[in-house]
Scaffold this motif. Structure first.
Motif, PDB file in Angstrom:
ATOM      1  N   GLY A   9      31.518  26.488  55.731  1.00  0.00           N
ATOM      2  CA  GLY A   9      30.130  26.891  55.592  1.00  0.00           C
ATOM      3  C   GLY A   9      29.771  27.547  54.275  1.00  0.00           C
ATOM      4  O   GLY A   9      28.599  27.873  54.038  1.00  0.00           O
ATOM      5  N   LEU A  10      30.743  27.755  53.404  1.00  0.00           N
ATOM      6  CA  LEU A  10      30.451  28.342  52.092  1.00  0.00           C
ATOM      7  C   LEU A  10      30.027  27.254  51.119  1.00  0.00           C
ATOM      8  O   LEU A  10      30.514  26.124  51.174  1.00  0.00           O
ATOM      9  N   ASP A  11      29.123  27.610  50.197  1.00  0.00           N
ATOM     10  CA  ASP A  11      28.768  26.644  49.170  1.00  0.00           C
ATOM     11  C   ASP A  11      29.885  26.635  48.110  1.00  0.00           C
ATOM     12  O   ASP A  11      30.806  27.470  48.162  1.00  0.00           O
ATOM     13  N   PRO A  12      29.861  25.702  47.147  1.00  0.00           N
ATOM     14  CA  PRO A  12      30.999  25.598  46.201  1.00  0.00           C
ATOM     15  C   PRO A  12      31.293  26.882  45.444  1.00  0.00           C
ATOM     16  O   PRO A  12      32.462  27.245  45.256  1.00  0.00           O
ATOM     17  N   GLU A  13      30.248  27.588  44.997  1.00  0.00           N
ATOM     18  CA  GLU A  13      30.479  28.815  44.236  1.00  0.00           C
ATOM     19  C   GLU A  13      30.994  29.942  45.135  1.00  0.00           C
ATOM     20  O   GLU A  13      31.896  30.691  44.748  1.00  0.00           O
ATOM     21  N   GLN A  14      30.441  30.056  46.328  1.00  0.00           N
ATOM     22  CA  GLN A  14      30.942  31.061  47.265  1.00  0.00           C
ATOM     23  C   GLN A  14      32.397  30.779  47.639  1.00  0.00           C
ATOM     24  O   GLN A  14      33.208  31.699  47.758  1.00  0.00           O
ATOM     25  N   ARG A  15      32.717  29.507  47.805  1.00  0.00           N
ATOM     26  CA  ARG A  15      34.100  29.126  48.110  1.00  0.00           C
ATOM     27  C   ARG A  15      35.028  29.503  46.952  1.00  0.00           C
ATOM     28  O   ARG A  15      36.153  29.978  47.171  1.00  0.00           O
ATOM     29  N   GLU A  16      34.542  29.330  45.727  1.00  0.00           N
ATOM     30  CA  GLU A  16      35.354  29.702  44.567  1.00  0.00           C
ATOM     31  C   GLU A  16      35.628  31.198  44.555  1.00  0.00           C
ATOM     32  O   GLU A  16      36.746  31.635  44.243  1.00  0.00           O
ATOM     33  N   VAL A  17      34.595  31.988  44.936  1.00  0.00           N
ATOM     34  CA  VAL A  17      34.793  33.438  45.030  1.00  0.00           C
ATOM     35  C   VAL A  17      35.833  33.748  46.101  1.00  0.00           C
ATOM     36  O   VAL A  17      36.755  34.544  45.895  1.00  0.00           O
ATOM     37  N   ALA A  18      35.703  33.130  47.254  1.00  0.00           N
ATOM     38  CA  ALA A  18      36.606  33.412  48.368  1.00  0.00           C
ATOM     39  C   ALA A  18      38.049  33.079  48.023  1.00  0.00           C
ATOM     40  O   ALA A  18      38.982  33.781  48.447  1.00  0.00           O
ATOM     41  N   GLN A  19      38.264  32.027  47.260  1.00  0.00           N
ATOM     42  CA  GLN A  19      39.624  31.600  46.954  1.00  0.00           C
ATOM     43  C   GLN A  19      40.222  32.321  45.750  1.00  0.00           C
ATOM     44  O   GLN A  19      41.417  32.193  45.488  1.00  0.00           O
ATOM     45  N   ALA A  20      39.395  33.106  45.038  1.00  0.00           N
ATOM     46  CA  ALA A  20      39.910  33.916  43.920  1.00  0.00           C
ATOM     47  C   ALA A  20      40.438  35.228  44.501  1.00  0.00           C
ATOM     48  O   ALA A  20      39.833  36.294  44.373  1.00  0.00           O
TER      49      ALA A  20
END
Length: 687
Positions: A9-20
């Motif tokens: 449910g995360l957008d691409p940028e939010q997903r990038e934050v989550a995986q950092a």
């Protein structure tokens, strides 16, 4: 919960934050882009993937409510062990834990306000402080301490930056020195000293530093654009030589520089931490494309290198409205009409806000809404659960809960307790008494909601304590009146930005380019509070014959051709009579009290009226209020119903003659009220 579930449910940028999952990480998050969602999912993903331990994470924010929201979201994501606190709460917990071991004895008491000490200080230095002055002195001391400016350096510091103190700099130095001396003498801590002493304990005592840094290995700081030098000092002390830090903020929402906050730590993060991961969140999920487009245009003129151009994700909505009024009274009346029109179209009053630059602007809107029968609440600096009337109510409710029987009904019990400290069936006219009434009414409505779910008094008190810990104030059904500063972090379906004139926005004392740009960011913050409906307005003069004003320079190129509303020929509802006298219809005495003027007689003068008619009117009002989902007083107050029962109006003209009933109330309720009065008259004749 599996790590992949956290990313769903995360957008691409939010997903990038989550995986950092490891720092240093800098998230530049525009208004409405889901920054809280991104950072909570980042923490949850890091914990569930095994990259970090939940108990080793400290998430820091600026308000108790924001910290409570972080904890709530993290619990929902399966990571309840994460510590989410404000800077002050986190520091105070460490300070009180280590003080007996390192310093010895009990730690100093924490003061909630500097004002009592400053009143004593003003007398000791021979200064008779005006009532408002101690607040100005407190704010100046807070600014100095946040910037780590000590009394001996104060005069030179304010001269160097061109700051204007509330009193002459030399006198401010004496007040500052005396305040610090009295605070130490009485063994007290203020909020700034909590941060300063915690940083000192960690810096000067190796065993304290080792234990703190062993406990907390990963840091997340929200609203990083609002960090001041003292908070940055504490954060650096917590970190030591590590860099596992994630900061989140928006330089375009830097509006607290007058308190010492600076966005330089956010914008300079990649320089301070070479190799840092920098991620921008620009997908706006809050506002319509029309609102987002206006927000972007507000900042385009500034040409800031740190400007985030938002991209709207919601469906289209109405274009923002720009309206020019002849004077402030006309502006307030026009906004009241627009609020009522939106409410008629289904926009809840609690999802509507009127935002202004300074708190003094609220008076005109309080009056306009009161006259239009629109409930409202004024949002100030006081947090709900710290208001004196709320604290008193909670103490009384807690005491009652200890002796409550299992079969006691919650709502009647709460109403009985609150009525003893100021909750009346009808609200006071305005001012502080009205604010206190609104606070008590909010508690009563929360009790009614919980009673419908089967809660008792002990459960209600437990809910209040939970909400107080998280600063989760109960909702009030009414339009929010708030300053732009108080509105930051909030959002509504409909927002009215009022008084947008030169001298007000930007404020008259904003002189430097930096101060002007901060005022522009205030307008940006106001615009981005709106989800769907946005209206911007201004008045050409404060009152008829007053000095001319012009729209704010920030509106240049934004407004197109604004609607121009003239107040020279207002609708009957907006006409005002000045210094009109009303005489008692029984004894002829001039009436001064508003309630007596509405009744048309002295309160002590005898009068005959049909009590059955009054009861029928009250029953009708209760049904009308329930259908409209508003408090009863919004339909008609008790005094107005009493006046109707006494005069038994037979026509619209008779009804309009009653003070407080204007064209709006006549169109909305006139036919029903006249029908009730006619029916009462027919029954009297039959008898």
């Amino acid at each position: 919960m599996e790590p992949a579930d956290v990313l769903a449910g995360l957008d691409p940028e939010q997903r990038e934050v989550a995986q950092a999952v490891r720092g240093p990480v800098c998230v530049l998050a525009g208004a409405g882009t889901g920054k809280t969602r991104a950072i909570t999912h980042r923490i949850a993903y890091a914990v569930h993937s095994g990259a970090v331990e939940a108990t080793g994470v400290l998430a820091v924010t600026f308000t108790t409510r924001a910290a409570g929201e972080l904890r709530q979201r993290l619990r929902a994501l399966g990571v309840p062990g994460v510590q989410a606190r404000t800077f002050h709460a986190a520091a105070l917990r460490q300070l009180t834990y280590f003080w007996p071991r390192v310093i010895g004895g009990d730690p100093p008491a924490v003061i909630e306000s500097k004002l009592p000490l400053l009143r004593t200080v003003c007398r000791s230095v021979g200064r008779e402080a005006a009532q408002a002055e101690p607040r100005d002195l407190a704010a100046e001391i807070e600014w100095a301490k946040a910037g780590q400016i000590y009394p001996e350096d104060y005069a030179e510091a304010v001269k160097k930056i061109g700051r204007t103190p509330p009193v002459p700099a030399e006198e401010m130095v004496r007040v500052y020195e005396a305040y610090e001396a009295l605070r130490r003498e009485r063994h007290l801590l203020d909020f700034e000293t909590i941060l300063e002493l915690t940083a000192a304990l960690i810096t000067e005592h190796g065993e304290v530093a080792a234990q703190v840094r062993q406990q907390y290995r990963h840091f997340v700081v929200d609203e990083y654009q609002d960090v001041n030098p003292l908070q940055k000092l504490l954060l650096d002390t917590w970190l030591g030589d590590r860099d596992d830090l994630c900061v989140v903020g928006d330089p375009n929402q830097t509006i607290y520089s007058f308190t010492g906050a600076t966005s330089h730590y956010l914008t300079g993060f990649p320089v301070e931490h070479p190799g840092a991961t920098v991620i921008k969140l620009v997908r706006d999920y809050r506002s319509t494309p029309q609102v987002v487009a206006l927000a972007n245009r507000v900042l385009e003129v500034a040409r800031s290198p740190h400007r985030l151009s938002l991209v709207a994700q919601r469906p289209d909505g109405p274009e923002p409205a720009f309206t020019e009024y002849a004077d402030e009274a006309a502006e307030a009346a026009g906004v009241a009409r627009a609020v009522r029109a939106l409410a008629d179209r289904g926009v809840p009053l609690r999802e509507t806000a009127v935002l202004f630059r300074v708190n003094a602007q609220s008076q005109a809107y309080e009056q306009a809404f009161a006259e239009a029968g629109i409930p409202y609440l004024v949002r100030g600096a006081d947090r709900f659960f710290e208001r004196p009337e709320v604290r008193k109510a909670v103490v009384l409710l807690r005491g009652a809960a200890r002796s409550a029987g299992a079969g006691d009904d919650l709502a009647p019990a709460v109403h009985h307790i609150l009525s003893g400290i100021g909750l009346t069936p009808e609200p006071p006219a305005g001012g502080r008494a009205r604010e206190e009434w609104e606070s008590l009414r909010a508690l009563a409505e929360l009790a009614e909601d919980l009673a419908a779910r089967g809660a008792g008094l002990p459960g209600f008190v437990a809910e209040l304590e939970r909400r107080a810990a998280e600063q989760h104030a109960p909702e009030v059904e009414g339009v929010t009146l708030a300053s732009l500063h108080a509105a930051k972090g909030l959002e509504w379906d409909a927002v009215f930005l009022v008084g947008v004139t030169e001298g007000m926005l930007p404020i008259v004392h904003a002189k430097t380019p930096e101060q002007i740009e901060e005022e522009r960011r205030l307008l940006y913050v106001g615009v981005t509070r709106a989800r769907v409906h946005l209206a911007v307005s201004w008045a050409l003069v404060r009152s008829p014959g007053g000095r001319p004003r012009r729209p704010s320079r920030f509106l240049d190129g934004l407004t197109g051709r604004p609607a121009r509303v003239r107040a020279s020929a207002p609708a009957p509802r907006e006409r005002r009579t000045v210094a009109a006298t009303v005489s008692c219809r029984v004894c002829g005495k001039t009436l001064a009290a508003a309630a007596e003027q509405k009744l048309g007689r002295c309160a002590a003068c005898p009068v005959d009226y049909d009590e059955a008619l009054l009861e029928r009117l009250k029953a009708w009002r209760a049904a009308a209020a329930k259908e409209a989902k508003v408090p009863s007083y919004v339909v008609f107050t008790d005094v107005t119903l009493q006046a109707i029962a006494e005069r038994a109006p037979a026509s619209e003209q008779d009804l309009m003659a009653i003070t407080g009933i204007g064209r709006v109330k006549l169109e909305r309720y006139g036919e029903a009220v006249l029908a009730i009065c006619r029916a009462a008259g027919d029954q009297t004749e039959d008898a």
